[in-house]
Design a protein around this motif. Sequence first.
Motif, PDB file in Angstrom:
ATOM      1  N   PRO A  99     -17.416 -42.093  46.934  1.00 21.65           N
ATOM      2  CA  PRO A  99     -17.268 -41.961  48.454  1.00 21.65           C
ATOM      3  C   PRO A  99     -18.241 -42.964  49.229  1.00 21.65           C
ATOM      4  N   ASP A 139     -12.919 -41.102  48.087  1.00 26.80           N
ATOM      5  CA  ASP A 139     -12.256 -41.321  49.507  1.00 26.80           C
ATOM      6  C   ASP A 139     -10.907 -41.198  49.580  1.00 26.80           C
ATOM      7  N   ASP A 140     -10.089 -41.740  48.398  1.00 24.78           N
ATOM      8  CA  ASP A 140      -8.806 -41.870  48.414  1.00 24.78           C
ATOM      9  C   ASP A 140      -8.183 -40.528  48.056  1.00 24.78           C
ATOM     10  N   ASP A 198     -12.631 -34.217  47.499  1.00 23.52           N
ATOM     11  CA  ASP A 198     -13.139 -34.800  48.795  1.00 23.52           C
ATOM     12  C   ASP A 198     -14.644 -35.327  48.373  1.00 23.52           C
ATOM     13  N   MET A 199     -15.539 -35.871  49.156  1.00 26.22           N
ATOM     14  CA  MET A 199     -16.798 -36.251  49.098  1.00 26.22           C
ATOM     15  C   MET A 199     -17.587 -34.860  48.876  1.00 26.22           C
TER      16      MET A 199
END
Lengths: 479, 194
Positions: A105, A424-425, A432-433
Amino acid sequence: MEAFDVVIVGSGFGGSIPALRLSQAGRKVLVLEQGPRTTPASFPQDWAFRAQAKLFTTYTSKDYHVILRYGRGLGGGSLTYAAAMLRAPSEVFDYRDRDDYRVWPAGVTREVMNPFYAKVEETMTVERASWSDVPRCGGIFAMMLDKMGKTADRTMYPIHDCRQCGFCMCGCPFGKKKHLGHNYIPQAEELGAQFRTDCKVDHVEKDGDGWIVRYADAQGHARGVHGDQLIIAAGALETPAVLLRSKKWVPELHPQVGKNLNNNGDVAFLFRLPPSMPKTYPYMGRNNAGVITYAFWQEHKITIHPGAGPPALVAAMDVFSEKDGPKVPLGVDFKHFVRDQYAHHLIPALAIGLVDGEGTVTVNDSGLLEFDLPLTERLKAYIDRVADVGRSIAAANDAELLRTGGDTFEHGDAHPLGTCRIGDDDSRAPCDMYGALRGQKNLYITDGAAVPGGTGVNPSLTIGANAERIAAHLVGEGA
Amino acid sequence: MNRRQFFERMGGWSLATLLSAVAARADDAPYETPGFLRKPVPGACLQPGTDTEKTLTAVLDAIVPGPTTDPEGTAGAVEACSLNVLLDATFPFLHYADMFATIIDGQAQDLHGAPFLQLTQDQRVDVLVAVQDTVPLLRLAYRAIRSAFFGGAYNGIGLDYVGYPGPNLGYRHVPEFSFRAPVCQELTADGRMP
């Protein structure tokens, strides 16, 4: 049903670190570990499979070309790691894959990770080896680089007063190598965290906004426990397997769970030294042999470290010579070769570098874990680059590079990553991060499965620092 | 050097040696770990009985040759009890033993027109190399067999063969263990890459 604020599956770096931090924040924590509690006497100096099977769960790829394993026992992989704890170079966090996708991320950089690296280093008491701690084969490797005008750096370890017996990866029978059972786990227990061993998790089920974890206890009885939050940290192989076995109860599971299995760019090989060089004695000393070279990082994004290794591991590899040595690891030539070369003229080495995660973890109809790590063209090209670097070191020292692997791919077997990666995608990364599994509430991944790509060095410190970072977020400390 | 100086030097050397030996023992003493500081105790070797087991024993002997096939006459996988690897229920190969033997014999017929047992050592190696691409699990079995021999899974024959001492109290006091001095320039000041 028993209920906890947080249930954590797995007691390795990804599990024990959040267990401590969440306990410090006053949460009621339960950790389920499939292996047993250990003492130094649990670690026989024995490389035989039957002894190893007590310490590791081992899987082979569907084509039997790759062996991967993860540590069993309270403390997970920390029990049997070689204990090199190194910060990943900055460029690791900027790595972009074949699709130009930044795998880490954007909010996770080396600068962001530094305080969490420091936390793990402090808690694990990581320090740099002295030159007196560098085993002979590590010293010779460093001399080989010196002859080329290159550098080799002493490595960082949570090992103190090492006896240098050469059995780190069987677990330290002298208690000198610090594992999580020396620091994070007892500190968490003191704060009330429960660690239950010999508990094998089968699957998880949604329970309102929380989760039920279904497991078999030490007696084989089926149990269930509720957690308002669930952390799965069972390793890069077992973490996705737990989730995939749970599909019936978690139907909208992210489609990338189990994908992107990354071997950390591990490639094992050996240097065969000429008789004129000092004898190597590769059985003496810590298994990660004291030094690592970053000299090829700038150009190739590859690090190499020598390993003090027993003949059981050396001989188990499909070692072959490109020159006048054995072409296949069978028969009289190979037998004599191991005898003539092993104790005095070989240096086992492991290259680590940045590669795309192109493997997959699945579960079969019986719920058993399977994995694939195909030898893709990209991976072949990477291995050839590693071989070129290895040959350059060998050539400068009148030595020979001995390659390994049936198809020139001998995986280092210890560093699987990325199967529930952060990113991030939304479509490429299940988490998620902060390790939150997308599409689910209160479910986090904090182990090697969450680490989205290769770390350029041995990954345990990065797995631990990432777990510290996510734990800080979970207790509201930000990061 | 006169006689007195000689004995003083010898006495000093002996005392230093004795002290260092005592220091080493004292250092080692707290870590007595009986039960595993020894080489493997020889266990029972499974013996070939059936035709399948005889073929597999020949396979072991081709992978790590023993007294009859190694020109130097030293022990090999058979003497290291490696048949246990293929027939022991704790390993994954047991259920495939018949299949292994059948396929290897078939490959032997295809390549050399005779059963595996009747082939020369070089021919046997040819067959084993060829057949591992057909049955990838065999690649794993070969590795397990080599590892059992060289790793001392059932006895210490393989360990002694390669000069591997095996279980030990540590080598840090052994002079050969380390150069104990910088031997190379380092890139980083603190061991951490930026």
